[in-house]
Design a protein around this motif. Structure first.
Motif, PDB file in Angstrom:
ATOM      1  N   UNK A 108      -9.898   0.155   3.088  1.00 37.26           N
ATOM      2  CA  UNK A 108     -10.796   1.259   3.385  1.00 37.26           C
ATOM      3  C   UNK A 108     -10.406   1.876   4.718  1.00 37.26           C
ATOM      4  N   UNK A 109     -10.698   3.149   4.869  1.00 39.45           N
ATOM      5  CA  UNK A 109     -10.337   3.852   6.094  1.00 39.45           C
ATOM      6  C   UNK A 109     -11.269   3.529   7.258  1.00 39.45           C
ATOM      7  N   UNK A 110     -12.389   2.885   6.984  1.00 41.01           N
ATOM      8  CA  UNK A 110     -13.376   2.602   8.028  1.00 41.01           C
ATOM      9  C   UNK A 110     -13.188   1.238   8.662  1.00 41.01           C
ATOM     10  N   UNK A 111     -13.520   1.144   9.927  1.00 40.15           N
ATOM     11  CA  UNK A 111     -13.611  -0.153  10.574  1.00 40.15           C
ATOM     12  C   UNK A 111     -14.948  -0.779  10.185  1.00 40.15           C
ATOM     13  N   UNK A 112     -14.963  -2.106  10.126  1.00 39.46           N
ATOM     14  CA  UNK A 112     -16.169  -2.794   9.664  1.00 39.46           C
ATOM     15  C   UNK A 112     -16.533  -3.940  10.595  1.00 39.46           C
ATOM     16  N   UNK A 113     -17.814  -4.282  10.592  1.00 39.85           N
ATOM     17  CA  UNK A 113     -18.211  -5.470  11.323  1.00 39.85           C
ATOM     18  C   UNK A 113     -17.921  -6.705  10.458  1.00 39.85           C
ATOM     19  N   UNK A 114     -18.214  -7.866  10.979  1.00 40.86           N
ATOM     20  CA  UNK A 114     -17.857  -9.099  10.296  1.00 40.86           C
ATOM     21  C   UNK A 114     -18.464  -9.179   8.897  1.00 40.86           C
ATOM     22  N   UNK A 115     -19.745  -8.881   8.798  1.00 40.58           N
ATOM     23  CA  UNK A 115     -20.429  -8.998   7.504  1.00 40.58           C
ATOM     24  C   UNK A 115     -19.863  -8.016   6.483  1.00 40.58           C
ATOM     25  N   UNK A 116     -19.618  -6.804   6.913  1.00 37.61           N
ATOM     26  CA  UNK A 116     -19.092  -5.776   6.010  1.00 37.61           C
ATOM     27  C   UNK A 116     -17.681  -6.115   5.546  1.00 37.61           C
ATOM     28  N   UNK A 117     -16.900  -6.714   6.422  1.00 39.39           N
ATOM     29  CA  UNK A 117     -15.475  -6.917   6.150  1.00 39.39           C
ATOM     30  C   UNK A 117     -15.227  -7.817   4.948  1.00 39.39           C
ATOM     31  N   UNK A 118     -16.197  -8.653   4.591  1.00 41.00           N
ATOM     32  CA  UNK A 118     -16.032  -9.537   3.427  1.00 41.00           C
ATOM     33  C   UNK A 118     -17.022  -9.191   2.316  1.00 41.00           C
ATOM     34  N   UNK A 119     -17.502  -7.951   2.331  1.00 41.19           N
ATOM     35  CA  UNK A 119     -18.443  -7.468   1.331  1.00 41.19           C
ATOM     36  C   UNK A 119     -17.735  -6.410   0.486  1.00 41.19           C
ATOM     37  N   UNK A 120     -17.569  -6.650  -0.804  1.00 42.60           N
ATOM     38  CA  UNK A 120     -16.766  -5.763  -1.641  1.00 42.60           C
ATOM     39  C   UNK A 120     -17.375  -4.363  -1.786  1.00 42.60           C
ATOM     40  N   UNK A 121     -18.644  -4.206  -1.446  1.00 45.47           N
ATOM     41  CA  UNK A 121     -19.279  -2.894  -1.610  1.00 45.47           C
ATOM     42  C   UNK A 121     -18.745  -1.863  -0.613  1.00 45.47           C
ATOM     43  N   UNK A 122     -18.075  -2.306   0.427  1.00 38.07           N
ATOM     44  CA  UNK A 122     -17.631  -1.390   1.470  1.00 38.07           C
ATOM     45  C   UNK A 122     -16.203  -0.897   1.273  1.00 38.07           C
ATOM     46  N   UNK A 123     -15.504  -1.414   0.300  1.00 36.13           N
ATOM     47  CA  UNK A 123     -14.100  -1.048   0.118  1.00 36.13           C
ATOM     48  C   UNK A 123     -13.964  -0.054  -1.031  1.00 36.13           C
ATOM     49  N   UNK A 144       0.818  -1.203   0.000  1.00 39.74           N
ATOM     50  CA  UNK A 144       0.000   0.000   0.000  1.00 39.74           C
ATOM     51  C   UNK A 144       0.854   1.255   0.000  1.00 39.74           C
ATOM     52  N   UNK A 145       0.304   2.335  -0.562  1.00 39.29           N
ATOM     53  CA  UNK A 145       1.027   3.594  -0.657  1.00 39.29           C
ATOM     54  C   UNK A 145       0.857   4.468   0.568  1.00 39.29           C
ATOM     55  N   UNK A 146      -0.140   4.167   1.383  1.00 33.21           N
ATOM     56  CA  UNK A 146      -0.402   4.966   2.559  1.00 33.21           C
ATOM     57  C   UNK A 146      -0.026   4.198   3.818  1.00 33.21           C
ATOM     58  N   UNK A 147       0.252   4.913   4.904  1.00 33.24           N
ATOM     59  CA  UNK A 147       0.513   4.225   6.170  1.00 33.24           C
ATOM     60  C   UNK A 147      -0.650   3.346   6.564  1.00 33.24           C
ATOM     61  N   UNK A 148      -0.349   2.256   7.214  1.00 27.82           N
ATOM     62  CA  UNK A 148      -1.361   1.271   7.554  1.00 27.82           C
ATOM     63  C   UNK A 148      -2.488   1.867   8.397  1.00 27.82           C
ATOM     64  N   UNK A 149      -2.173   2.841   9.256  1.00 26.72           N
ATOM     65  CA  UNK A 149      -3.207   3.362  10.155  1.00 26.72           C
ATOM     66  C   UNK A 149      -4.284   4.122   9.395  1.00 26.72           C
ATOM     67  N   UNK A 150      -3.999   4.531   8.149  1.00 28.59           N
ATOM     68  CA  UNK A 150      -5.016   5.205   7.333  1.00 28.59           C
ATOM     69  C   UNK A 150      -5.949   4.211   6.676  1.00 28.59           C
ATOM     70  N   UNK A 151      -5.604   2.935   6.674  1.00 31.09           N
ATOM     71  CA  UNK A 151      -6.450   1.908   6.070  1.00 31.09           C
ATOM     72  C   UNK A 151      -6.839   0.935   7.184  1.00 31.09           C
ATOM     73  N   UNK A 152      -7.850   1.305   7.915  1.00 32.48           N
ATOM     74  CA  UNK A 152      -8.224   0.520   9.088  1.00 32.48           C
ATOM     75  C   UNK A 152      -8.660  -0.892   8.727  1.00 32.48           C
ATOM     76  N   UNK A 153      -9.210  -1.062   7.546  1.00 31.55           N
ATOM     77  CA  UNK A 153      -9.653  -2.390   7.113  1.00 31.55           C
ATOM     78  C   UNK A 153      -8.971  -2.746   5.801  1.00 31.55           C
ATOM     79  N   UNK A 154      -8.459  -3.958   5.736  1.00 30.62           N
ATOM     80  CA  UNK A 154      -7.882  -4.475   4.501  1.00 30.62           C
ATOM     81  C   UNK A 154      -8.372  -5.898   4.300  1.00 30.62           C
ATOM     82  N   UNK A 155      -8.461  -6.290   3.030  1.00 31.79           N
ATOM     83  CA  UNK A 155      -9.025  -7.605   2.755  1.00 31.79           C
ATOM     84  C   UNK A 155      -8.535  -8.129   1.421  1.00 31.79           C
TER      85      UNK A 155
END
Length: 127
Positions: free
Chosen positions: A99-114, A24-35
C-alpha cells in the motif's frame, strides 16, 4: 499495470526453511508499506505475518517472531520472507501485500489496509 508476484513456496519438512520473494511492478518508494499475510483453507481472514515500511519499521506476528525475517528485495522492487524452523501450523497460502500509505503497528498486520495483493504461493510443512 500494478502487480505483485510471489514465488518460493513449496513443501518442506518440519524444522525446515523456505524463502519467499515478492516482486513488485512499481518502484519501492510508491509502496510505503509491504507485508506478508497467510490464509488457511476454511478461514476468511488473512493473518498478518510480517510487515516492513520504507522507514525500516518492521513488525511480526507473535507466532513467527524469532523464526521469520522480512527484508527488502531491492532488485525486484519487493520484499523477501525468510522462514526458518517451520512448523506444521505455518502451512498456508502466503500473500504479498502493498500500500502507498504508512501504517502504525496495528494497521501494518491488518489485511483491510492493503490495496494491492499478489496471487499467493503455497507453503506446506509436514512431518
Amino acid at each position: 499495470a500494478t502487480y505483485l508476484v510471489e514465488s518460493g513456496g513449496g513443501s518442506v519438512q518440519i524444522g525446515g526453511r523456505l524463502r519467499l520473494t515478492c516482486e513488485g511492478s512499481e518502484p519501492r518508494y510508491k509502496r510505503r508499506s509491504m507485508a506478508w499475510f497467510r490464509q488457511v483453507p476454511g478461514r476468511d481472514q488473512r493473518e498478518g505475518v510480517a510487515s516492513i515500511d520504507i522507514n525500516g519499521d518492521i513488525n511480526y506476528a507473535d507466532s513467527v517472531k524469532g523464526r521469520f525475517t522480512i527484508s527488502e528485495e531491492n532488485v525486484l522492487n519487493g520484499v523477501k520472507l525468510q522462514m526458518d524452523s517451520l512448523e506444521a501450523e505455518d502451512t498456508a497460502m502466503y500473500y504479498c501485500a502493498a500500500d502507498s500509505r504508512l501504517m502504525n503497528t496495528a494497521m501494518s498486520l491488518d489485511d483491510r489496509w492493503y490495496r494491492t495483493w499478489g496471487q499467493g504461493t503455497q507453503v506446506t510443512v509436514s512431518s
